[in-house]
Design a protein around this motif. Structure first.
Motif, PDB file in Angstrom:
ATOM      1  N   PRO A  61       0.657 -26.392  25.666  1.00  0.00           N
ATOM      2  CA  PRO A  61       0.714 -25.881  24.292  1.00  0.00           C
ATOM      3  C   PRO A  61       2.156 -25.763  23.795  1.00  0.00           C
ATOM      4  CG  PRO A  61      -0.742 -24.533  25.650  1.00  0.00           C
ATOM      5  CD  PRO A  61      -0.052 -25.493  26.566  1.00  0.00           C
ATOM      6  N   VAL A  62       2.381 -26.191  22.563  1.00  0.00           N
ATOM      7  CA  VAL A  62       3.713 -26.134  21.978  1.00  0.00           C
ATOM      8  C   VAL A  62       4.173 -24.680  21.882  1.00  0.00           C
ATOM      9  CG1 VAL A  62       5.087 -26.679  19.918  1.00  0.00           C
ATOM     10  CG2 VAL A  62       3.339 -28.289  20.715  1.00  0.00           C
ATOM     11  N   VAL A  63       3.249 -23.783  21.510  1.00  0.00           N
ATOM     12  CA  VAL A  63       3.558 -22.355  21.409  1.00  0.00           C
ATOM     13  C   VAL A  63       2.394 -21.570  22.009  1.00  0.00           C
ATOM     14  CG1 VAL A  63       3.970 -20.391  19.865  1.00  0.00           C
ATOM     15  CG2 VAL A  63       4.927 -22.623  19.310  1.00  0.00           C
ATOM     16  N   THR A  64       2.725 -20.614  22.870  1.00  0.00           N
ATOM     17  CA  THR A  64       1.715 -19.725  23.445  1.00  0.00           C
ATOM     18  C   THR A  64       1.972 -18.309  22.949  1.00  0.00           C
ATOM     19  OG1 THR A  64       1.571 -21.096  25.419  1.00  0.00           O
ATOM     20  CG2 THR A  64       0.694 -18.884  25.590  1.00  0.00           C
ATOM     21  N   LEU A  65       0.909 -17.658  22.500  1.00  0.00           N
ATOM     22  CA  LEU A  65       0.987 -16.275  22.031  1.00  0.00           C
ATOM     23  C   LEU A  65       0.338 -15.366  23.069  1.00  0.00           C
ATOM     24  CD1 LEU A  65       1.383 -14.024  19.887  1.00  0.00           C
ATOM     25  CD2 LEU A  65      -0.816 -14.711  18.934  1.00  0.00           C
ATOM     26  N   ASN A  66       1.063 -14.354  23.524  1.00  0.00           N
ATOM     27  CA  ASN A  66       0.569 -13.384  24.503  1.00  0.00           C
ATOM     28  C   ASN A  66       0.612 -11.996  23.874  1.00  0.00           C
ATOM     29  OD1 ASN A  66       0.761 -15.378  26.798  1.00  0.00           O
ATOM     30  ND2 ASN A  66       2.911 -15.252  26.212  1.00  0.00           N
ATOM     31  N   ALA A  67      -0.490 -11.279  23.969  1.00  0.00           N
ATOM     32  CA  ALA A  67      -0.528  -9.912  23.448  1.00  0.00           C
ATOM     33  C   ALA A  67      -1.118  -8.994  24.512  1.00  0.00           C
ATOM     34  CB  ALA A  67      -1.344  -9.861  22.165  1.00  0.00           C
ATOM     35  N   PRO A  68      -0.362  -8.766  25.613  1.00  0.00           N
ATOM     36  CA  PRO A  68      -0.912  -7.934  26.683  1.00  0.00           C
ATOM     37  C   PRO A  68      -1.228  -6.512  26.216  1.00  0.00           C
ATOM     38  CG  PRO A  68       1.397  -8.445  27.104  1.00  0.00           C
ATOM     39  CD  PRO A  68       0.996  -9.197  25.887  1.00  0.00           C
ATOM     40  N   GLU A  69      -2.210  -5.944  26.880  1.00  0.00           N
ATOM     41  CA  GLU A  69      -2.639  -4.581  26.579  1.00  0.00           C
ATOM     42  C   GLU A  69      -1.446  -3.628  26.656  1.00  0.00           C
ATOM     43  OE1 GLU A  69      -5.160  -1.252  28.979  1.00  0.00           O
ATOM     44  OE2 GLU A  69      -5.825  -3.320  29.156  1.00  0.00           O
ATOM     45  N   CYS A  70      -1.357  -2.735  25.676  1.00  0.00           N
ATOM     46  CA  CYS A  70      -0.216  -1.813  25.652  1.00  0.00           C
ATOM     47  C   CYS A  70      -0.609  -0.381  25.968  1.00  0.00           C
ATOM     48  CB  CYS A  70       0.484  -1.876  24.298  1.00  0.00           C
ATOM     49  SG  CYS A  70      -0.558  -1.318  22.928  1.00  0.00           S
ATOM     50  N   THR A  71      -1.876  -0.119  26.195  1.00  0.00           N
ATOM     51  CA  THR A  71      -2.374   1.252  26.328  1.00  0.00           C
ATOM     52  C   THR A  71      -1.540   2.122  27.263  1.00  0.00           C
ATOM     53  OG1 THR A  71      -4.585   0.373  25.964  1.00  0.00           O
ATOM     54  CG2 THR A  71      -4.431   2.620  26.747  1.00  0.00           C
ATOM     55  N   ARG A 111       9.177 -25.196  25.568  1.00  0.00           N
ATOM     56  CA  ARG A 111       8.031 -24.882  24.724  1.00  0.00           C
ATOM     57  C   ARG A 111       8.199 -23.472  24.190  1.00  0.00           C
ATOM     58  NH1 ARG A 111       2.958 -25.228  27.759  1.00  0.00           N
ATOM     59  NH2 ARG A 111       4.041 -25.240  29.748  1.00  0.00           N
ATOM     60  N   GLY A 112       7.553 -23.179  23.072  1.00  0.00           N
ATOM     61  CA  GLY A 112       7.665 -21.869  22.450  1.00  0.00           C
ATOM     62  C   GLY A 112       6.759 -20.846  23.096  1.00  0.00           C
ATOM     63  N   THR A 113       7.228 -19.613  23.105  1.00  0.00           N
ATOM     64  CA  THR A 113       6.433 -18.522  23.653  1.00  0.00           C
ATOM     65  C   THR A 113       6.696 -17.251  22.866  1.00  0.00           C
ATOM     66  OG1 THR A 113       5.939 -17.243  25.650  1.00  0.00           O
ATOM     67  CG2 THR A 113       8.184 -18.057  25.436  1.00  0.00           C
ATOM     68  N   LEU A 114       5.646 -16.478  22.670  1.00  0.00           N
ATOM     69  CA  LEU A 114       5.748 -15.181  22.002  1.00  0.00           C
ATOM     70  C   LEU A 114       4.937 -14.178  22.801  1.00  0.00           C
ATOM     71  CD1 LEU A 114       4.684 -17.075  19.007  1.00  0.00           C
ATOM     72  CD2 LEU A 114       6.366 -15.348  18.495  1.00  0.00           C
ATOM     73  N   THR A 115       5.538 -13.027  23.077  1.00  0.00           N
ATOM     74  CA  THR A 115       4.804 -11.922  23.685  1.00  0.00           C
ATOM     75  C   THR A 115       4.961 -10.737  22.752  1.00  0.00           C
ATOM     76  OG1 THR A 115       5.151 -12.757  25.915  1.00  0.00           O
ATOM     77  CG2 THR A 115       4.595 -10.422  25.705  1.00  0.00           C
ATOM     78  N   GLU A 116       3.836 -10.129  22.376  1.00  0.00           N
ATOM     79  CA  GLU A 116       3.817  -9.070  21.375  1.00  0.00           C
ATOM     80  C   GLU A 116       3.453  -7.742  22.017  1.00  0.00           C
ATOM     81  OE1 GLU A 116       1.543  -6.272  19.018  1.00  0.00           O
ATOM     82  OE2 GLU A 116       0.600  -7.635  20.427  1.00  0.00           O
ATOM     83  N   ASN A 117       4.132  -6.672  21.568  1.00  0.00           N
ATOM     84  CA  ASN A 117       3.820  -5.307  21.963  1.00  0.00           C
ATOM     85  C   ASN A 117       4.540  -4.372  20.990  1.00  0.00           C
ATOM     86  OD1 ASN A 117       3.203  -3.439  24.785  1.00  0.00           O
ATOM     87  ND2 ASN A 117       2.189  -5.411  24.580  1.00  0.00           N
ATOM     88  N   PRO A 118       4.108  -3.104  20.895  1.00  0.00           N
ATOM     89  CA  PRO A 118       4.829  -2.170  20.020  1.00  0.00           C
ATOM     90  C   PRO A 118       6.304  -2.049  20.413  1.00  0.00           C
ATOM     91  CG  PRO A 118       2.726  -1.242  20.700  1.00  0.00           C
ATOM     92  CD  PRO A 118       2.924  -2.491  21.504  1.00  0.00           C
ATOM     93  N   THR A 119       7.142  -1.811  19.441  1.00  0.00           N
ATOM     94  CA  THR A 119       8.583  -1.691  19.658  1.00  0.00           C
ATOM     95  C   THR A 119       8.926  -0.682  20.746  1.00  0.00           C
ATOM     96  OG1 THR A 119       9.073  -2.366  17.396  1.00  0.00           O
ATOM     97  CG2 THR A 119      10.761  -1.069  18.515  1.00  0.00           C
ATOM     98  N   THR A 120       8.235   0.450  20.750  1.00  0.00           N
ATOM     99  CA  THR A 120       8.558   1.522  21.693  1.00  0.00           C
ATOM    100  C   THR A 120       7.834   1.388  23.034  1.00  0.00           C
ATOM    101  OG1 THR A 120       6.826   2.890  20.710  1.00  0.00           O
ATOM    102  CG2 THR A 120       9.081   3.174  19.862  1.00  0.00           C
ATOM    103  N   SER A 121       7.134   0.301  23.254  1.00  0.00           N
ATOM    104  CA  SER A 121       6.394   0.110  24.502  1.00  0.00           C
ATOM    105  C   SER A 121       7.331   0.024  25.705  1.00  0.00           C
ATOM    106  CB  SER A 121       5.574  -1.179  24.410  1.00  0.00           C
ATOM    107  OG  SER A 121       4.967  -1.485  25.643  1.00  0.00           O
TER     108      SER A 121
END
Length: 194
Positions: A61-71, A111-121
């Motif tokens: 994949p050219v770009v993969t988006l990851n949004a792991p659990e932040c709980t 390749r592009g990659t993004l991992t998302e989580n809250p700023t204060t995580s």
């Protein structure tokens, strides 16, 4: 499909509802299947990780988006029992190490990659993901109100500062709060559907 020259434009892991995948598909992109427990994937399972690594190697994949659990990594977890929270964090470390290894491999392959989580995580500082910032990725900040996030009941803008660990520019995504004539709403717990 083995042996064919097919490359996906994007794939999302910890995809939740798969809304990102659906939106990308509607825009005509080649989209890999969303990966989440809702679709039968267990990202903590080494066999599933091995299958996903094989898929990644095949379709690149050219770009993969990851949004792991932040709980257990978020600041709202401060009210939890500290031992319980640490046990949950420890249980997630092998999966986050797999994510880190995968992310660094994708960067190496340009390749592009993004991992998302809250700023204060604490994910950014106290998990294996923290290693990525020393390997050429950087965090970009965005306020969700800049993209129209609103409380479904009172319509107040919701700031929810979110960071993206990425090797992409995100010129249109990493946007600060544009300012509002009303106070921001509070994002706590769950919101009723509007």
């Amino acid at each position: 499909l083995k042996g064919r020259k097919i490359q996906w434009d994007t794939q999302e892991l910890w995809g939740g509802s798969g809304r990102f995948s659906a939106g990308a598909f509607k825009r005509g992109l080649y989209v890999g299947f969303p990966v989440d427990a809702r679709y039968g994937w267990n990202l903590a399972n080494p066999q599933h990780q091995k299958l996903l690594d094989a898929v990644d190697a095949m379709f690149k994949p050219v770009v993969t988006l990851n949004a792991p659990e932040c709980t257990c990594w978020s600041t709202s977890a401060t009210t939890r029992d500290p031992e319980e929270k640490e046990a949950e964090r420890q249980s997630q470390r092998p999966t986050l190490q797999w994510l880190t290894d995968r992310t660094l491999r994708q960067v190496k392959e340009q390749r592009g990659t993004l991992t998302e989580n809250p700023t204060t995580s604490d994910l950014w500082t106290a998990s294996p993901v923290a290693k990525c910032e020393t390997q050429g990725l950087r965090r970009r900040r965005c306020c969700q109100c800049a993209h129209g996030a609103r409380d479904p009941v009172d319509k107040a803008p919701i700031r929810k500062q979110t960071d993206w660990l990425t090797n992409l520019g995100l010129k249109k995504t990493a946007r600060p709060c544009p300012g509002h004539k009303v106070p921001h709403g509070q994002l706590q717990g769950t919101c009723p559907k509007s």
